[in-house]
Design a protein around this motif. Structure first.
Motif, short mmCIF file in Angstrom:
data_model
loop_
_atom_site.label_atom_id
_atom_site.label_comp_id
_atom_site.label_asym_id
_atom_site.label_seq_id
_atom_site.Cartn_x
_atom_site.Cartn_y
_atom_site.Cartn_z
N ASN A 18 0.85 -1.18 0.00
CA ASN A 18 0.00 0.00 0.00
C ASN A 18 0.89 1.23 0.00
O ASN A 18 1.82 1.34 0.82
CB ASN A 18 -0.90 0.02 1.24
CG ASN A 18 -1.89 -1.12 1.24
OD1 ASN A 18 -2.64 -1.29 0.30
ND2 ASN A 18 -1.87 -1.91 2.28
N ASN A 19 0.60 2.16 -0.92
CA ASN A 19 1.41 3.37 -1.06
C ASN A 19 0.51 4.60 -1.08
O ASN A 19 -0.59 4.57 -1.64
CB ASN A 19 2.22 3.31 -2.35
CG ASN A 19 3.15 2.12 -2.39
OD1 ASN A 19 4.18 2.13 -1.75
ND2 ASN A 19 2.77 1.08 -3.12
N PHE A 20 1.03 5.69 -0.50
CA PHE A 20 0.30 6.97 -0.47
C PHE A 20 1.30 8.10 -0.65
O PHE A 20 2.41 8.04 -0.11
CB PHE A 20 -0.43 7.13 0.86
CG PHE A 20 -1.06 8.49 1.02
CD1 PHE A 20 -2.22 8.81 0.34
CD2 PHE A 20 -0.47 9.45 1.82
CE1 PHE A 20 -2.81 10.07 0.47
CE2 PHE A 20 -1.04 10.71 1.96
CZ PHE A 20 -2.21 11.01 1.28
N SER A 21 0.92 9.12 -1.39
CA SER A 21 1.77 10.30 -1.54
C SER A 21 0.90 11.55 -1.59
O SER A 21 -0.26 11.51 -2.00
CB SER A 21 2.64 10.21 -2.79
OG SER A 21 1.85 10.30 -3.96
N HIS A 74 5.88 10.74 0.53
CA HIS A 74 5.17 9.49 0.26
C HIS A 74 5.55 8.44 1.31
O HIS A 74 6.59 8.53 1.97
CB HIS A 74 5.40 8.99 -1.16
CG HIS A 74 6.79 8.54 -1.47
ND1 HIS A 74 7.05 7.51 -2.31
CD2 HIS A 74 8.00 8.96 -1.06
CE1 HIS A 74 8.34 7.32 -2.41
NE2 HIS A 74 8.95 8.19 -1.66
N ASN A 75 4.65 7.47 1.47
CA ASN A 75 4.93 6.36 2.38
C ASN A 75 4.51 5.05 1.73
O ASN A 75 3.75 5.02 0.77
CB ASN A 75 4.28 6.57 3.76
CG ASN A 75 2.77 6.52 3.72
OD1 ASN A 75 2.17 5.92 2.84
ND2 ASN A 75 2.13 7.14 4.68
N ALA A 76 5.05 3.98 2.29
CA ALA A 76 4.77 2.64 1.76
C ALA A 76 4.68 1.66 2.91
O ALA A 76 5.39 1.79 3.92
CB ALA A 76 5.87 2.21 0.79
N LEU A 135 12.91 6.14 0.17
CA LEU A 135 12.08 5.53 1.20
C LEU A 135 13.00 5.06 2.32
O LEU A 135 13.96 4.30 2.08
CB LEU A 135 11.30 4.33 0.66
CG LEU A 135 9.96 4.62 0.00
CD1 LEU A 135 9.37 3.37 -0.62
CD2 LEU A 135 8.97 5.24 0.97
N ASN A 136 12.74 5.54 3.55
CA ASN A 136 13.49 5.13 4.73
C ASN A 136 12.58 4.28 5.59
O ASN A 136 11.56 4.76 6.08
CB ASN A 136 13.98 6.36 5.50
CG ASN A 136 14.87 7.24 4.65
OD1 ASN A 136 15.78 6.75 4.01
ND2 ASN A 136 14.60 8.53 4.64
N TYR A 137 12.95 3.01 5.75
CA TYR A 137 12.11 2.05 6.48
C TYR A 137 12.46 2.07 7.97
O TYR A 137 13.63 2.02 8.34
CB TYR A 137 12.29 0.65 5.91
CG TYR A 137 11.70 0.52 4.53
CD1 TYR A 137 10.34 0.29 4.36
CD2 TYR A 137 12.49 0.65 3.40
CE1 TYR A 137 9.78 0.18 3.10
CE2 TYR A 137 11.94 0.54 2.13
CZ TYR A 137 10.59 0.31 1.99
OH TYR A 137 10.05 0.21 0.73
N THR A 154 8.92 5.83 4.82
CA THR A 154 8.52 7.18 4.45
C THR A 154 9.67 7.83 3.68
O THR A 154 10.83 7.46 3.85
CB THR A 154 8.18 8.05 5.68
OG1 THR A 154 9.32 8.14 6.52
CG2 THR A 154 7.01 7.47 6.45
N GLY A 155 9.34 8.81 2.87
CA GLY A 155 10.37 9.50 2.11
C GLY A 155 9.79 10.63 1.29
O GLY A 155 8.70 11.13 1.57
#
Length: 196
Positions: free
Chosen positions: A86-89, A115-117, A168-170, A136-137
């Motif tokens: 699931n991704n959102f920006s 954005h986040n994933a 993207l930083n997890y 997030t990133g």
């Protein structure tokens, strides 16, 4: 079993008036589905959906500034489990458009934002487990396109790709990513527009 590919919808809609002081509303909708014989364990069954709306204010005849967002999800099913993403920006965009002929206009969108994933993997084999990672990133990208005015404000948008960079930083994994995307000539979409 032969794989089947179904594209239910890939629609780009845009309602715009390329004049100073007007509002631009547009977006993309896409759906992809692939059914496979998961008992073979080779190819997964896949479902993907995305929706990307934009709203902008045209502060002169060539420039538009606005907000953009995107939501997407995908699911892959295997014999031993499944994978979900699931991704959102959300961010802003700046558009410059220029008439290049009687019925043609060219434009480019510069977009940037957050954005986040979230990715979840479930394995139901001998040793079942569930793994979830969240990241997030930010992103930045440029997308050029061509507009063809058909009749009475109706037109078509042609996009041949884009160039972009994202990170993207997890939080619970050391697999941070940095992606550079150059897809000119590798991607193509056609959209329908209406100018009011």
């Amino acid at each position: 079993m032969k794989k089947s590919l179904l594209i239910l919808a890939l629609a780009v809609f845009s309602f715009a008036n390329a004049q100073k002081g007007t509002v631009l509303v547009l977006g993309n909708v896409g759906y992809y589905s692939q059914k496979s014989d998961v008992s073979l364990g080779v190819r997964p069954t896949q479902n993907n959906f995305n929706f990307s709306p934009k709203v902008g204010y045209q502060y002169n005849d060539n420039w538009t500034v606005g907000v953009e967002s995107s939501i997407s999800n995908s699911k892959q099913t295997y014999t031993s489990g499944e994978y979900k993403s699931n991704n959102f920006s959300v961010g802003g965009f700046l558009r410059y458009s220029k008439p290049i002929g009687g019925i043609f206009s060219a434009y480019a969108d510069l977009g940037t934002g957050y954005h986040n994933a979230e990715q979840t993997q479930y394995n139901g084999g001998i040793n079942p487990y569930i793994s979830t990672i969240k990241g997030t990133g930010f992103y930045v990208g440029v997308t050029p396109a061509l507009f063809l005015n058909i009749n009475k404000g109706f037109g078509l948008n042609f996009n041949l790709g884009s160039i972009g960079y994202s990170t993207l930083n997890y939080s619970n994994s050391g697999n941070d990513t940095q992606n550079f995307d150059f897809s000119f000539g590798q991607a193509f979409s056609v959209g329908i527009s209406k100018n009011f």
